[in-house]
Design an enzyme around this catalytic site. Structure first.
Site, short mmCIF file in Angstrom:
data_model
loop_
_atom_site.label_atom_id
_atom_site.label_comp_id
_atom_site.label_asym_id
_atom_site.label_seq_id
_atom_site.Cartn_x
_atom_site.Cartn_y
_atom_site.Cartn_z
CD GLU A 66 -4.93 1.05 -3.04
OE1 GLU A 66 -5.75 0.32 -2.45
OE2 GLU A 66 -4.51 2.11 -2.56
CG ASP A 96 -1.86 1.16 1.25
OD1 ASP A 96 -2.31 1.59 0.17
OD2 ASP A 96 -2.17 1.65 2.36
CG ASP A 121 -1.24 3.09 6.03
OD1 ASP A 121 -1.37 3.87 5.07
OD2 ASP A 121 -1.47 3.40 7.21
#
Length: 164
Positions: free
Chosen positions: A67, A7, A140
């Protein structure tokens, strides 16, 4: 297959290693790379690169999930996230890793079956899928584990399609 999910962020860059063991996914290692907001941006990015490269060389994942950059309401936040994401893509290339780029909605769909799942639903499912004793923190890290689970599923789907 060992999958690494990331992330991206410059303040907190979550990571999670997930491996398929006897038919179930197991978290091998997870955490966050943190940097000081007082540090120069180039030093923050260098720290992310150095620590991430060390993790990759230690654990040797076969695939990395990251991501896709999502421009929401705050473009100011998107710029440093994009910079961190660039460092992650560089690490993937330097280590010759297969890369899976995945949107937040695709992660949610993969983990919960619903693209509009809440953060709490994602954290709950990550905890259950990986049989963790407690939810991963900070968010996260939970997001990184969700990305690694989704990347692992994607790698399995690709392997099956290649057999057909």
């Amino acid at each position: 297959m060992l999958a690494l999910g990331i992330d991206p962020g410059t303040a907190i860059c979550g990571y999670g290693f997930v491996e398929q063991v006897r038919g179930r996914l197991v978290a091998k290692k997870f955490g966050a790379i943190t940097t000081s907001p007082k540090a120069r941006m180039q030093d923050r990015l260098l720290k992310i690169h150095t620590e991430l490269d060390g993790l990759i060389k230690t654990f040797r994942p076969e695939i990395i999930g990251v991501e896709k950059l999502f421009f929401g309401r705050n473009a100011t936040t998107a710029i440093p996230v994009g910079q961190a994401r660039g460092v992650i893509l560089l690490c993937a290339a330097q280590n010759n890793l297969e890369l899976v780029e995945i949107t937040p909605n695709e992660v949610k769909m993969s983990i919960t079956g619903y693209g509009g799942a809440t953060k709490e639903q994602i954290i709950y499912m990550v905890t259950k899928i990986l049989n963790l004793p407690e939810p991963p923190k900070p968010d996260d890290v939970a997001d990184a584990l969700a990305i690694s689970i989704a990347a692992s599923y994607e790698a399995q789907n690709l392997a099956v399609r290649n057999l057909l």
